[in-house]
Write a protein that holds these residues in place. Structure first.
Motif, mmCIF file in Angstrom:
data_model
loop_
_atom_site.group_PDB
_atom_site.id
_atom_site.type_symbol
_atom_site.label_atom_id
_atom_site.label_comp_id
_atom_site.label_asym_id
_atom_site.label_seq_id
_atom_site.Cartn_x
_atom_site.Cartn_y
_atom_site.Cartn_z
ATOM 1 N N ASP A 201 -1.716 -1.048 -4.142
ATOM 2 C CA ASP A 201 -3.050 -0.457 -4.060
ATOM 3 C C ASP A 201 -2.972 1.014 -3.643
ATOM 4 O O ASP A 201 -2.012 1.435 -2.990
ATOM 5 C CB ASP A 201 -3.889 -1.186 -3.006
ATOM 6 C CG ASP A 201 -4.474 -2.493 -3.534
ATOM 7 O OD1 ASP A 201 -4.089 -2.941 -4.628
ATOM 8 O OD2 ASP A 201 -5.310 -3.079 -2.821
ATOM 9 N N ASP A 202 -4.004 1.742 -3.977
ATOM 10 C CA ASP A 202 -4.297 3.095 -3.458
ATOM 11 C C ASP A 202 -3.636 4.234 -4.230
ATOM 12 O O ASP A 202 -3.995 5.388 -4.008
ATOM 13 C CB ASP A 202 -3.920 3.250 -1.961
ATOM 14 C CG ASP A 202 -4.690 2.265 -1.076
ATOM 15 O OD1 ASP A 202 -5.673 1.676 -1.566
ATOM 16 O OD2 ASP A 202 -4.298 2.093 0.088
ATOM 17 N N HIS B 223 0.850 -1.197 0.000
ATOM 18 C CA HIS B 223 0.000 0.000 0.000
ATOM 19 C C HIS B 223 0.886 1.247 0.000
ATOM 20 O O HIS B 223 1.117 1.813 -1.042
ATOM 21 C CB HIS B 223 -0.957 -0.040 1.182
ATOM 22 C CG HIS B 223 -1.978 -1.133 1.059
ATOM 23 N ND1 HIS B 223 -1.695 -2.445 1.321
ATOM 24 C CD2 HIS B 223 -3.260 -1.110 0.659
ATOM 25 C CE1 HIS B 223 -2.776 -3.193 1.090
ATOM 26 N NE2 HIS B 223 -3.747 -2.395 0.689
ATOM 27 N N HIS C 51 -8.948 0.601 -8.581
ATOM 28 C CA HIS C 51 -9.269 0.418 -7.159
ATOM 29 C C HIS C 51 -10.464 1.318 -6.827
ATOM 30 O O HIS C 51 -10.643 1.734 -5.702
ATOM 31 C CB HIS C 51 -8.030 0.813 -6.336
ATOM 32 C CG HIS C 51 -8.000 0.276 -4.942
ATOM 33 N ND1 HIS C 51 -8.479 -0.955 -4.584
ATOM 34 C CD2 HIS C 51 -7.516 0.815 -3.785
ATOM 35 C CE1 HIS C 51 -8.294 -1.139 -3.277
ATOM 36 N NE2 HIS C 51 -7.729 -0.073 -2.772
ATOM 37 N N HIS D 120 -12.361 5.072 -2.922
ATOM 38 C CA HIS D 120 -11.874 4.184 -1.865
ATOM 39 C C HIS D 120 -12.938 3.926 -0.794
ATOM 40 O O HIS D 120 -12.679 4.028 0.411
ATOM 41 C CB HIS D 120 -10.591 4.726 -1.211
ATOM 42 C CG HIS D 120 -9.729 3.627 -0.654
ATOM 43 N ND1 HIS D 120 -9.543 3.420 0.692
ATOM 44 C CD2 HIS D 120 -9.044 2.633 -1.267
ATOM 45 C CE1 HIS D 120 -8.768 2.361 0.876
ATOM 46 N NE2 HIS D 120 -8.449 1.862 -0.313
#
Ligand SMILES: [Zn+2]
Length: 225
Positions: A49-50, A8, A103, A107
């Protein structure tokens, strides 16, 4: 079997974190160690991710130094936000031979959304990312790892070719739903080695199958109409 390893944030975040997110920010040293120790295993796949800026500074740089590849799952609504990759950064990552997936837009866990909100997360986000990188987006990573029958059904009907969870188990090669291991700040290289590559008992294997079956069959959370 495939071992999916997910990162992450690496180093210090340059934006305000969500609750409980800080445990997913790891030291650069651990990141480098994971690449060094596991990067040349044929069954290992890396993802990020992110869409944090550290994807570029640490992630891409570390991969390229070792000739490795990964899939990046940015949050489409954060592009150019503080501490996040911008469109140009994402294009750099794509041109460096990395895969780009979605993604989502904001979020948020996809389980809790009504139909319209879910479509924004699955369609609007995908279109925005495809426009930035100039190629179709066919993979998704589930925000916070959460899913149910409705979420998976919608992803399938929209033509996503692969979907990644965070269920901490080996993945079957070619499976549409792929569990991943997220690296956390409390992890050590020896602990990861044991968990990811050590022998797995029949009970552990049965456990993942039961968890994934339960989650993928449970109905969506009721939302306001
Ligand atoms: Zn996330």
């Amino acid at each position: 079997m495939i071992i999916n390893i997910c990162f992450h944030g690496i180093g210090r975040p340059a934006r305000e974190l969500e609750p409980d997110e800080d445990g997913y920010w790891i030291e650069p040293g651990l990141f480098e160690e994971v690449l060094d120790r596991f990067g040349d295993r044929p069954e290992v796949r890396f993802s990020f991710d992110d869409g944090n800026l550290s994807d570029l500074d640490h992630g891409l740089a570390g991969l390229l130094r070792r000739g490795l590849t990964a899939t990046f799952f940015p949050v489409a609504g954060r592009l150019d936000g503080p501490g996040s990759l911008g469109p140009d950064d994402l294009r750099v990552i794509g041109r460096a031979g990395m895969a780009i997936g979605s993604h989502g837009l904001d979020h948020r866990p996809w389980r809790s959304l009504d139909d319209q909100e879910l479509d924004r997360e699955l369609i609007t986000a995908r279109n925005r990312l495809a426009e930035v990188v100039g190629r179709p987006i066919t993979q998704a990573a589930l925000p916070l790892g959460r899913y149910d029958r409705k979420v998976l059904g919608r992803l399938r009907s929209l033509g996503y070719r692969r979907v990644f969870s965070s269920d901490r188990a080996p993945a079957e090669k070619g499976a549409w739903l792929q569990p991943r291991y997220s690296v956390r700040d409390t992890d050590t290289i020896s602990g990861l080695e044991r968990e990811l590559f050590g022998p797995r008992s029949l009970k552990q294997r049965a456990r993942y199958r039961a968890v994934a079956l339960y989650k993928s069959q449970r109905p969506g959370i009721a939302v306001r109409t």
